[in-house]
Design an enzyme around this catalytic site. Structure first.
Site, mmCIF file in Angstrom:
data_model
loop_
_atom_site.group_PDB
_atom_site.id
_atom_site.type_symbol
_atom_site.label_atom_id
_atom_site.label_comp_id
_atom_site.label_asym_id
_atom_site.label_seq_id
_atom_site.Cartn_x
_atom_site.Cartn_y
_atom_site.Cartn_z
ATOM 1 N N GLU A 189 77.233 8.411 0.775
ATOM 2 C CA GLU A 189 77.198 8.583 2.230
ATOM 3 C C GLU A 189 78.369 9.438 2.708
ATOM 4 O OE1 GLU A 189 74.678 7.851 3.863
ATOM 5 O OE2 GLU A 189 73.711 6.079 3.029
ATOM 6 N N ARG A 193 77.548 13.069 4.440
ATOM 7 C CA ARG A 193 77.848 13.158 5.876
ATOM 8 C C ARG A 193 79.175 13.855 6.127
ATOM 9 N NH1 ARG A 193 74.706 8.106 8.479
ATOM 10 N NH2 ARG A 193 73.613 7.552 6.609
ATOM 11 N N ASP A 321 65.033 9.600 -4.088
ATOM 12 C CA ASP A 321 64.737 10.815 -3.318
ATOM 13 C C ASP A 321 65.610 12.053 -3.538
ATOM 14 O OD1 ASP A 321 66.829 9.441 -2.055
ATOM 15 O OD2 ASP A 321 65.836 9.175 -0.146
ATOM 16 N N GLU A 454 63.033 12.615 7.994
ATOM 17 C CA GLU A 454 62.364 13.267 6.863
ATOM 18 C C GLU A 454 61.083 14.016 7.236
ATOM 19 O OE1 GLU A 454 63.605 10.208 6.826
ATOM 20 O OE2 GLU A 454 65.305 10.520 5.475
#
Ligand code: DMJ
Length: 575
Positions: A189, A193, A321, A454
């Protein structure tokens, strides 16, 4: 004298009406002459008037074309000023007023207005905190107090031309952003980010404060890769550098968490001239490649000591993913050269595996990507996996003609399914995941919606790569559903349940980083953040494509040429 008088009276007699009344033939001749001359004069005047009108229309057309030409020149995302030696400043302001379809322009403004509303609420109630809780009007530090929403928003603000807001955010980064936190941060993360957000802001603005901060946080994350296999631990203490994995994984590392740092760390090496970041993350792929299965599908848990994978779920949704996404995108970031060919090869292998997971619903034949445990397929798909249509479309043109259109078709079919995840609920917002029972098409499983991006991400890629405006219409419908259900007085919230519309109390930072950015770009000309020149990280932070650095032969950053690539190839943006 008599003669003179006689010739004068002869001349004047033609003016005497009595002369003509006595000579009807001459009268008729005179009448015909009069009518012909009048017609001739009228005809000339009409022609002149028509020409004048035509000339003025042509002038207007020339002016319009001149304006368009000027705008097209700006559309090339001109690198205006070199603000330092390592990057170029992109002047997004010049992109304002781009001549596009008026409906597109109107929709773009609406999305910008949504961003302004989200940002203003964050500024007012949660400034410097990770995320805003809009209903209770306070900030929360879900990522250790790193200003996640602020950093995630930098490039969106920049691209939308929200300059004052960008400047205020920039001052906060320069003066108040402190990574020295005794906090166990998620490596994944924080990378996607914070490192991604800072690098993108650096690439767009050329302001070196962003690069310095990106280096600071990446240096704190780097010890996470010091494992026996090189597969990183997924959690690290930002102040002390102690790394470990979450207890609930039984000590394993998560596939997506371990294989989604390559773009950011390679970009950091390129911009600093220090290859250590790139080496750590590329080693992960080398390790995974050693035992890469024939179908290219890796289970979501990997042992960080041995570098091997265990018997666990295979999915293009949560925890799997973005590993697949980065195989393709590192190849693009690496200019598709021989040095990065193994990324493309691994990605193509995984696409074979993906094909083996593709199924159709009954009765409506929606195409979906199932999950797999052992040899069993599970008829379930996360909304998270809706990034896949965009990824497949982006990678499709790297195949020969037959496979290229086969994969593009698949991407379009999957996008239709994902759009229907939204359309099939009462709120027109998608749930978190779907099950596909025979005869029932799709059924919402986990019914929350947390403003995820998405599907609009995929619509953005498909619109860019096919030019089909249907994808803009779908995106607009999804945007309107967010406006209707998620917009509140102090920002945007998710829904606890897409069936009832009951709201939650969280404005996720990726709503500003991704959802609104992709929607804005969906209604912007394709040259705004051209896919020939930029590659988006998994948090939608565009990183400039620049030459790769060769470890051991690092060039000083001042020699790194990060000018935009000018290559334009075909309608798929060169891919
Ligand atoms: C984002 O943080 C990234 O897109 C990530 O890859 C997946 N999850 C969220 C958005 O849903």
């Amino acid at each position: 004298m008599a003669r003179t008088r006689s010739s004068s009276s002869i001349r004047w007699r033609y003016l005497n009406p009595a002369y003509y009344l006595k000579r009807p033939k001459r009268l008729a001749l005179l009448f015909v002459a009069f009518v012909s001359i009048s017609f001739f004069v009228w005809d000339r005047q009409t022609l002149v008037r028509e020409h004048e009108e035509e000339i003025s229309m042509l002038k207007e057309e020339v002016e319009r074309l001149q304006i368009e030409l000027g705008e097209l020149k700006h559309e090339d995302v001109v690198s205006v000023k070199k603000t330092n030696t390592t990057t170029t400043k992109i002047d997004m302001k010049k992109m304002d007023g781009l001549a596009t379809d008026p409906i597109e322009a109107q929709r773009r403004e609406k999305v910008k207005d949504a961003m302004l509303h989200a940002w203003t609420s964050y500024e007012k109630y949660a400034w410097g905190h990770d995320e805003l809780q809009p209903q209770s009007k306070n900030g929360v530090d879900s990522f250790g107090g790193l200003g996640a929403t602020l950093i995630d928003s930098l490039d969106t603000l920049y691209i939308m031309g929200l300059d004052e807001q960008f400047q205020r955010a920039r001052e906060w980064v320069a003066d108040s952003l402190d990574f020295n936190k005794n906090y166990d941060a998620s490596v994944f993360e924080t990378t996607i980010r914070v490192v991604g957000g800072l690098l993108s802001a650096y690439d767009l603005s050329g302001d070196s404060v962003f690069l310095e901060k990106a280096k600071d946080i990446a240096d704190r994350l780097l010890p996470a890769w010091n494992t026996p296999s090189g597969i990183p631990y997924n959690i690290i203490n930002l102040a002390h550098g102690n790394a470990h994995n979450p207890g609930w994984t039984g000590g394993d590392s998560i596939l997506a968490d371990s294989g989604t740092e390559q773009l950011e760390f390679i970009a950091l090496s390129q911009r600093t001239g220090d290859s250590k970041y790139q080496q750590k993350v590329e080693n992960v792929i080398t390790v995974l490649n050693k035992t890469f299965p024939d179908d290219g599908l890796l289970p979501i848990y990997i042992n960080p000591h041995r570098g091997t994978h265990s018997h666990s779920t295979i999915t293009f949704g949560a925890m799997g993913d973005s590993f697949y996404e980065y195989l393709l995108k590192v190849w693009i970031q690496g200019n598709k050269t021989a040095e990065v060919k193994h990324y493309r090869d691994m990605w193509e292998t995984s696409m074979k595996g993906l094909l083996s997971l593709v199924r159709k619903t009954a009765p409506s034949s929606f195409t979906y990507i199932s999950e797999k445990i052992g040899n069993s397929l599970i008829d379930k798909m996360d909304e998270l996996a809706c990034f896949a249509p965009g990824m497949i479309a982006l990678g499709s043109s790297g195949y020969g003609p037959d496979d290229s259109s086969k994969f593009l078709n698949l991407a379009e079919e999957l996008a239709w399914t994902c759009y229907n995840f939204y359309q099939s609920t009462p709120t027109k917002l998608a749930g978190e995941n779907y099950f596909f029972h025979s005869g029932q098409d799709m059924t919402v499983g986990t019914s929350w919606n947390i403003l995820r991006p998405e599907t609009v991400e995929s619509l953005f890629y498909l619109w860019r790569l096919t030019g089909n405006k249907t994808y803009q219409e779908w995106g607009w419908n999804i945007f309107q559903a967010f406006e209707k259900n998620s917009r509140v007085e102090s920002g945007y919230v998710g829904l606890k349940d897409v069936n009832t519309g009951v709201k939650d109390n969280m404005m996720q930072s990726f709503f500003l980083a991704e959802t609104l950015k992709y929607l804005y770009l969906l209604f912007s000309p394709p040259s705004v953040i051209s896919l020939d020149e930029w590659v988006f990280n998994t948090e939608a932070h565009p990183l400039k494509i620049v030459p790769r650095i060769v470890p051991g032969e690092e060039r000083k950053p001042s020699n790194i040429n990060v000018r935009a690539r000018t290559r334009k190839e075909g309608r798929f943006g060169g891919f």
